[in-house]
Design a protein around this motif. Structure first.
Motif, PDB file in Angstrom:
ATOM      1  N   GLN A  73       0.852  -1.189   0.000  1.00 49.74           N
ATOM      2  CA  GLN A  73       0.000   0.000   0.000  1.00 49.74           C
ATOM      3  C   GLN A  73       0.886   1.237   0.000  1.00 49.74           C
ATOM      4  N   GLN A  74       0.592   2.185  -0.887  1.00 48.57           N
ATOM      5  CA  GLN A  74       1.440   3.357  -1.032  1.00 48.57           C
ATOM      6  C   GLN A  74       1.216   4.321   0.135  1.00 48.57           C
ATOM      7  N   GLY A  75       2.335   4.835   0.651  1.00 47.87           N
ATOM      8  CA  GLY A  75       2.290   5.681   1.833  1.00 47.87           C
ATOM      9  C   GLY A  75       2.807   7.074   1.588  1.00 47.87           C
ATOM     10  N   ARG A  76       3.231   7.749   2.654  1.00 47.31           N
ATOM     11  CA  ARG A  76       3.588   9.161   2.595  1.00 47.31           C
ATOM     12  C   ARG A  76       4.884   9.429   1.841  1.00 47.31           C
ATOM     13  N   ASP A  77       5.613   8.395   1.484  1.00 43.51           N
ATOM     14  CA  ASP A  77       6.815   8.600   0.676  1.00 43.51           C
ATOM     15  C   ASP A  77       6.489   8.683  -0.809  1.00 43.51           C
ATOM     16  N   PHE A  85      -0.281  -0.620  -4.768  1.00 44.04           N
ATOM     17  CA  PHE A  85       0.562  -0.747  -5.952  1.00 44.04           C
ATOM     18  C   PHE A  85       2.010  -0.760  -5.492  1.00 44.04           C
ATOM     19  N   ASP A  86       2.797  -1.644  -6.069  1.00 41.51           N
ATOM     20  CA  ASP A  86       4.213  -1.718  -5.734  1.00 41.51           C
ATOM     21  C   ASP A  86       5.023  -1.354  -6.967  1.00 41.51           C
ATOM     22  N   PRO A  87       5.589  -0.131  -7.016  1.00 37.94           N
ATOM     23  CA  PRO A  87       6.371   0.256  -8.193  1.00 37.94           C
ATOM     24  C   PRO A  87       7.538  -0.675  -8.471  1.00 37.94           C
ATOM     25  N   GLY A  99      -7.045   3.509   2.339  1.00 42.91           N
ATOM     26  CA  GLY A  99      -7.656   3.034   1.097  1.00 42.91           C
ATOM     27  C   GLY A  99      -8.912   3.810   0.746  1.00 42.91           C
ATOM     28  N   LEU A 100      -9.708   4.166   1.752  1.00 39.39           N
ATOM     29  CA  LEU A 100     -10.895   4.986   1.501  1.00 39.39           C
ATOM     30  C   LEU A 100     -10.490   6.366   0.976  1.00 39.39           C
TER      31      LEU A 100
END
Length: 543
Positions: free
Chosen positions: A418-422, A432-434, A480-481
């Motif tokens: 899960q994409q976070g603040r970075d 998504f995992d780049p 996610g929301l």
């Protein structure tokens, strides 16, 4: 790339509003000097494009005045104006067009082609409103200047993006064409509001015939001829839940039309087995979601023959060792193992809750024994939500620490992608995992289905007193929301480039950089939100 510094942004917005207003009303703009500035303006009247021009000048105000002069007399007074301020660019790299880079590039960088004596450019905001990827933008520019790509230089340039209401002169700062949704705005009330808009949109997609729209391209205003029966029947399940929650005659009639159409057009029964046809394909997953849809009806009784036959088909597709055949036809296809078996197990557990047929528990238990090892050998996020939901249902009826441990093992791992603040602020909460593009691109429907699994894992953790894990899942669900709300068409500022706004209101774009609407973009997120609202009170929505 990330926009002006927050301290200087109000100053820039004031200069934009004053300079653009002066140019539009024929006043002399403030005398300012500065570095050479390139600005693109797009004038719109309720979404319809009136003119799109580039301006250049020694400073912001001069560039704005030049762009307004180039636009000339507009046929209709504008209601909104897109503003793109170009920054210095760089030669494009080869990996700018790679799949792994597109979501970092598209909507944040514009493209410029340069050749001796000529140049052409497309700003990132224009790429978004036209729904152009980098390759399509390059081809459009090549056609515009009449030179093949082999004879030009391709440059990428970042840009700051704004939207100005006219004549109100209110400036909206945009990031990748949208205003950022702050995490703290995800409250229970706003989540319920999201759900209401999603319900309205989904109900509106059902035609008088009962057929539901599968895919729509907002930028062109065109509908796709593509179709997918798994997604269609999952939409039927969401429609059934809407009718159950609303309890009104209009929703019930819409659901009745949709079910009647889908089963008449795509269902058959052969040798006692219920089959869902999609061209020459008969998929395990389609039968599973059709069964779930029937069980979600306010009154499943009229579809009891289909429920029985679909369950027989699913059971017939299970091998002795617990694995599933994923296709009846083509018989040689064995792919989609990350999707269809989990859907099948969830359907069987949903049916067990009604029938208490022990053979269904046996089938799911055998599948668990097989697919736990299968997943551990080659983890994939697509596997997680379906199996997590199915095993949470199994655990409610047959508590087993091994089942709970595997649900938590899968769900804990899912949080790592899960994409976070970075990451850029508009993708916070997206799954998504780049670094692993083989897991698939970011997608609204993926975020929705992962939330469906996580809310069940949260409920399991809470029931077992695992407060630390429940809190981790709670935070992930809130994030996610936030991602889903970022993608929703809710407000004129989300739809500034669209004239057919009723077609999109309440729907979710596929990604932050692709405004394509697919029926499961809405369906998965809506089903997750329904479950979240059922399980969570105000306390769980705390920031």
């Amino acid at each position: 790339m990330n926009g002006p510094d927050p301290v200087t942004r109000p100053l820039i917005e004031d200069r934009l509003a004053q300079g653009l207003a002066a140019a539009l009303t024929g006043q002399t703009p403030p005398l300012t000097f500065g570095l050479p500035t390139d600005v693109q303006l797009c004038f719109r009247a309720r979404g319809k494009r009136l003119a799109r021009v580039w301006g250049h000048g020694a400073g912001l105000e001069a560039a704005l005045a030049d762009a307004v002069a180039r636009a000339g007399t507009l046929s209709t007074p504008p209601t909104q104006i897109e503003i793109t301020l170009a920054r210095p660019g760089r030669l494009m790299r080869q990996d700018d067009l790679s799949r792994a880079r597109v979501n970092d590039f598209r909507g944040l960088y514009g493209i410029e082609l340069r050749a001796p004596g000529t140049r052409a450019r497309i700003g990132p905001l224009e790429m978004l409103t036209r729904n152009l990827g980098p390759r399509a933008a390059l081809q459009a520019l090549s056609h515009e200047i009449g030179l093949p790509l082999s004879r030009v230089q391709a440059w990428a340039f970042p840009a700051d993006q704004f939207l100005m209401d006219w004549p109100g002169q209110r400036i909206h700062h945009l990031f990748r064409g949208q205003k950022i949704v702050p995490p703290a705005t995800i409250t229970r009330a706003r989540t319920a509001e999201m759900a209401g808009l999603m319900e309205d949109w989904l109900l509106a997609q059902v035609a008088p015939s009962g057929a539901a729209t599968y895919k729509y391209w907002p930028s062109s205003g065109k509908y796709s001829n593509a179709n997918n029966m798994i997604r269609q029947f999952m939409a039927s399940a969401a429609l059934a839940r809407i009718a159950l929650r609303r309890g009104d005659a209009a929703s019930a009639a819409t659901v009745q039309r949709n079910f009647a159409f889908n089963f008449a057009a795509f269902y058959s029964q052969e040798n006692g087995l219920g089959l869902i046809h999609e061209g020459d394909k008969i998929k395990l997953g389609a039968a599973a979601v059709a069964l779930i849809a029937c069980l979600d009806l306010p009154d499943p009784a009229p579809f009891q023959p289909q429920i029985t036959a679909l369950a027989r088909f699913i059971l017939s597709m299970q091998n002795q060792g617990g694995s599933f055949r994923t296709f009846l036809t083509p018989a040689d296809r064995t792919d989609c193992q990350n999707f269809y078996p989990g859907e099948a197990c969830l359907a069987l557990m949903r049916l067990f809750a009604v029938t208490r047929d022990e053979s269904l528990i046996t089938a799911v238990t055998r599948a668990f024994a097989h697919y736990r090892d299968w997943h551990r050998a080659d983890r994939n996020p697509a596997f997680v939500p379906w199996h997590a939901a199915a095993l949470c249902h199994l655990h409610r009826h047959r508590p087993d620490p091994d089942i709970a441990a595997f649900v938590f093992e899968m769900s804990d791992w899912l949080l790592t992608i899960q994409q976070g603040r970075d990451r850029p602020a508009d993708v916070w909460g997206e799954f998504f995992d780049p670094a692993r593009p083989d897991f698939g691109p970011p997608h609204a429907s993926a975020t929705g289905v992962y939330l469906e699994g996580l809310i069940e894992a949260w409920d399991l953790a809470r029931s077992l007193g695992d407060s630390a894990r429940a809190e981790a899942y709670r935070k992930a669900i809130l994030s996610g929301l936030r991602s889903l709300r970022q993608l929703q068409f809710r407000h004129p500022s989300d739809m500034f480039y669209l004239s057919r706004r009723t077609r999109v209101l309440g729907a979710l774009r596929t990604t932050t950089y692709d405004n394509t609407i697919r029926i499961d973009n809405v369906q998965h997120g809506l089903m997750a939100i329904h479950r979240i609202l059922d399980l969570w009170g105000e306390a769980e929505f705390r920031p």
